[in-house]
Design an enzyme around this catalytic site. Structure first.
Site, short mmCIF file in Angstrom:
data_model
loop_
_atom_site.label_atom_id
_atom_site.label_comp_id
_atom_site.label_asym_id
_atom_site.label_seq_id
_atom_site.Cartn_x
_atom_site.Cartn_y
_atom_site.Cartn_z
N SER A 166 -1.48 -5.04 -9.54
CA SER A 166 -0.36 -5.57 -8.92
C SER A 166 0.35 -6.72 -9.60
CB SER A 166 -0.77 -5.56 -7.41
OG SER A 166 0.43 -5.68 -6.52
N ASP A 391 1.82 5.74 -6.88
CA ASP A 391 1.95 4.59 -6.26
C ASP A 391 3.29 4.27 -6.12
OD1 ASP A 391 1.49 1.84 -5.66
OD2 ASP A 391 1.73 1.11 -7.80
N HIS A 443 -2.04 2.66 -5.94
CA HIS A 443 -2.02 1.56 -6.63
C HIS A 443 -3.40 0.85 -6.80
CE1 HIS A 443 0.30 -2.20 -6.85
NE2 HIS A 443 -0.66 -3.04 -6.31
#
Length: 466
Positions: A166, A391, A443
């Site tokens: 991320s 994601d 993710h």
């Protein structure tokens, strides 16, 4: 004479200097015997910042296996999420017990989970200053790493890798560059880096998610046709001709706002399109809008207006959970007084939350993309960019465009890779940089596809075929 004996013992048994005061000797909820040592304590960052770390030695061969640093993103979210729900050796259960993770990355490496920056999780600033920036975070993390190797000098001879996901797309490259460019880098043996579902370019991430949304059926032909007509040159929809990230056409701006709302603000799980949208007890629509969603479409007038209007309210919201997630099991476990005592958390340290709104609200973003960092890094050490392909926070297409636009020489054409007899995703290899997708993962790749994630990181670190 005793010098010779000491040298002999050192050569035979190695140097064991790990800090006994940080060793975890009795971890509540752990109902099975572990065959590795684990530690929890503090590392000192910039200006005395105290960064909490949790270190798990390899269950295979800790003296020889590489050391891997893991960082979750946010900015402002805790790496205990990585430890207890993704790639750590024990995973949290609803009843407060820890179950064994057969696909933990510590089956092949030693792993440091670092809570950074200060004010995230159990990390703190003695002066209660939670404001920070990209460069300050990389400096503080670098100093914390130096402190780690002072505490654990026996691991300085092991290969070292930096990994994260991320906003780790910013944390990882900036830290890696700082290590390599510092002539006094305390001989940290950096051998490579890996970024999972990382924020590598704001513009490419924003542009690509509109394509992703349409081709995954999230909006129909009317909206798509309007977007292409008003946002793309000559009505041609491709990565070069469309500008969804910084539009000026009023109709384009309106269309992008509609598309953005469908993707991020109507109940879909932004971290996994096909996953359930979980809700913690205090989560709300506005709160969801300003966690990881806050780094998307930052140039959009609606986004700017809402952020300026509501950012002062972030700290009044009771839930720190990112959208469609529920961290209550972790929060209950880590705030248990017995657990805090077992992992050496002082009484004055704040309660654990998965993300810090104080950090997020005061965070200074200094980079629009990581192009220069990647060009420097790939001329010195190998890298891996990997993405779960469902994601929507940091989608695979944006990172693929980012890697392709670096201009690196391709050394292996795009192909499928397998985990057992199943297609695990796709891989394309460039000169010193691997681009990998993980089929069906969101993710948090190690959480969604633990077996494939372990094979992937093993292949990268140990230079095996994907």
């Amino acid at each position: 004479m005793w010098h010779s004996a000491l040298l002999f013992l050192t050569l035979v048994f190695g140097v064991q200097c790990a800090p006994k005061e940080d060793e975890i000797t009795d971890l509540p909820g752990l109902n099975y015997a572990v065959n590795f040592k684990h530690y929890s304590g503090y590392l000192e960052g910039w200006r005395g910042k105290q960064l909490h770390y949790w270190f798990v030695e390899s269950s295979r061969n800790p003296s020889e296996d590489p050391v891997v640093l893991w960082m979750n993103g946010g900015p402002g979210c805790s790496s205990m999420d990585g430890l207890l729900t993704e790639l750590g050796p024990y995973l949290i259960s609803a009843d407060g017990t820890l179950k064994k993770n057969d696909f933990s990355w510590n089956t092949v490496t030693n792993v440091i989970f670092l809570e950074a920056p200060a004010c995230v999780g159990f990390s703190y600033d003695p002066h209660d200053n939670c404001t920070t920036s990209d460069d300050e975070v990389s400096l503080s993390n670098y100093m914390a790493l130096q402190d780690f190797f002072r505490k654990f000098p026996e691991f300085k001879k092991n290969d070292f890798y930096i990994t994260g996901e991320s906003y780790g797309g910013i944390y990882v490259p900036t830290l890696a560059v700082r290590i390599l460019q510092d002539e006094d880098n305390a001989n940290i043996p950096l051998k490579g880096f890996a970024v999972g579902n990382g924020l590598s370019s704001y513009k490419l991430n924003d542009n690509s998610i509109v394509f992703f949304g349409y081709y995954h059926g999230l909006y129909g032909d009317n909206l798509w046709s309007s977007l292409v007509h008003h946002c793309c040159e000559n009505d041609r929809a491709n990565s070069d001709s469309c500008n969804f990230a910084t539009p000026t056409n009023p109709i384009c701006i309106k269309g992008v706002a509609i598309a953005m709302d469908i993707v991020y603000n109507e109940g879909l799980n932004m971290y996994n399109l096909y996953g359930k949208c979980l809700h913690s007890s205090n989560s709300g629509k506005m709160k969801r809008y300003f966690t990881d969603v806050g780094h998307l479409f930052r140039s959009q007038p609606k986004q700017k207006e809402l952020f300026e209007k509501f950012k002062h309210r972030l700290m009044s919201l009771k839930s720190s959970d990112p959208p469609c997630t529920d961290s209550r099991d972790m929060q209950n476990y880590l705030n248990n007084p017995e657990v805090r005592a077992s992992i050496h958390i002082p009484g004055h340290v704040q309660e654990w939350e998965i993300c810090s709104d104080r950090v997020y609200a005061g965070y200074q973003r200094q980079y629009e993309n990581m192009v220069e960092q990647y060009k420097y890094l790939t001329s010195h050490v190998p890298g891996l960019v990997y993405n779960g392909d469902v994601d929507m926070a940091c989608n695979f297409l944006g990172d693929e465009w980012f890697v392709e636009q670096l201009g690196l020489k391709a050394v292996e054409r795009r192909r499928m890779w397998h985990d057992g007899d199943q297609v695990a995703g796709f891989v394309k290899r460039f000169d010193n940089l691997d681009l990998v997708t993980i089929r069906g993962a969101g993710h948090m790749v190690p959480q969604d596809k633990p077996s494939a994630a372990l094979k992937m990181i093993t292949s990268f670190i140990f230079k095996k075929k994907y």
